[in-house]
Design an enzyme around this catalytic site. Structure first.
Site, mmCIF file in Angstrom:
data_model
loop_
_atom_site.group_PDB
_atom_site.id
_atom_site.type_symbol
_atom_site.label_atom_id
_atom_site.label_comp_id
_atom_site.label_asym_id
_atom_site.label_seq_id
_atom_site.Cartn_x
_atom_site.Cartn_y
_atom_site.Cartn_z
ATOM 1 N N CYS A 79 -22.987 49.591 12.752
ATOM 2 C CA CYS A 79 -23.394 50.650 14.150
ATOM 3 C C CYS A 79 -22.812 49.898 15.556
ATOM 4 O O CYS A 79 -22.294 50.153 15.401
ATOM 5 C CB CYS A 79 -25.639 49.901 14.441
ATOM 6 S SG CYS A 79 -26.280 51.125 15.491
ATOM 7 N N HIS A 166 -27.157 50.925 9.137
ATOM 8 C CA HIS A 166 -27.784 49.834 8.645
ATOM 9 C C HIS A 166 -27.752 49.504 6.598
ATOM 10 O O HIS A 166 -28.206 50.145 6.441
ATOM 11 C CB HIS A 166 -28.462 49.390 9.253
ATOM 12 C CG HIS A 166 -28.710 48.991 10.053
ATOM 13 N ND1 HIS A 166 -27.811 47.415 10.693
ATOM 14 C CD2 HIS A 166 -28.628 49.848 11.574
ATOM 15 C CE1 HIS A 166 -28.635 47.973 12.335
ATOM 16 N NE2 HIS A 166 -28.689 48.885 12.766
ATOM 17 N N GLU A 168 -27.728 46.465 5.547
ATOM 18 C CA GLU A 168 -28.815 45.281 5.162
ATOM 19 C C GLU A 168 -30.261 45.741 4.969
ATOM 20 O O GLU A 168 -30.340 44.975 4.558
ATOM 21 C CB GLU A 168 -28.041 44.469 6.388
ATOM 22 C CG GLU A 168 -28.940 45.058 7.881
ATOM 23 C CD GLU A 168 -27.875 45.215 8.378
ATOM 24 O OE1 GLU A 168 -28.414 45.572 10.017
ATOM 25 O OE2 GLU A 168 -27.041 45.915 7.645
#
Length: 188
Positions: A79, A166, A168
């Site tokens: 990001c 993202h 994660e």
């Protein structure tokens, strides 16, 4: 005789984003991993790889540009981390067409080593309040979406990678695979 195994080390750079701790948590069982301030001097970075985490603004990126220019290790920008990478190498970042976090359907352009094993289309969780809108000349585009032309990119000669989404978060498909691919790149 005792055998000592050196663990590979990856540092996650905290750019004041809400998911930086989650990035570390996502890889800490696979590699030695620390979370470090973006104010850490480049000469104090002792790692096999670096992840530039997300954050609110290009105005608070600390030493991230120096990490990209001075360190000779694989770096993954997530990001804001991708946006720092883009502007450091001559690209542009502009406001995206949608702000806030949302599901984004990403299309693969080039599998490369960071997106190895990915399907042609997959769902991600991303913020597009800001995004790389002009690809730096030394980079190639790896993925796109209908709301963002440059969803992922990589440097043509160095192990520098950026993703707008993202990996994660649990809502992102193949997020764990992306982080595993990065770890494998760091092992080379």
């Amino acid at each position: 005789m005792q055998c000592i195994v050196a663990l590979m080390r990856v540092i996650v750079i905290n750019n004041y984003g809400q998911f930086n701790h989650l990035i570390r948590r996502s890889i800490r069982d696979k590699v030695d991993c620390d979370l470090a301030s973006n104010q850490t001097p480049p000469e104090d970075i002792d790692a096999d790889g670096l992840i530039l985490g997300g954050g609110p603004s290009l105005d608070r990126v600390g030493n991230c540009r120096d990490y990209l220019l001075k360190l000779d290790i694989p770096i993954l920008g997530i990001c804001l981390g991708m946006q720092i990478m883009g502007t450091t190498f001559g690209g542009q970042v502009t406001a995206g067409s949608i702000g806030g976090y949302a599901q984004v359907d990403v299309e693969l352009i080039d599998e490369d080593d960071i997106l190895k094993g990915f399907p042609a289309k997959f769902k991600t969780w991303a913020s597009h309040a800001d995004q790389v809108s002009l690809l730096p000349s030394q980079f190639q585009r790896l993925a796109t979406s209908r709301i963002c032309d440059i969803e992922a990119m990589k440097h043509r000669n160095r192990p520098l990678y950026g993703v707008q989404w993202h990996p994660e978060v649990v809502h992102t498909e193949h997020g764990e695979e992306l982080l595993d691919n990065f770890i494998n790149i760091c092992k080379k």
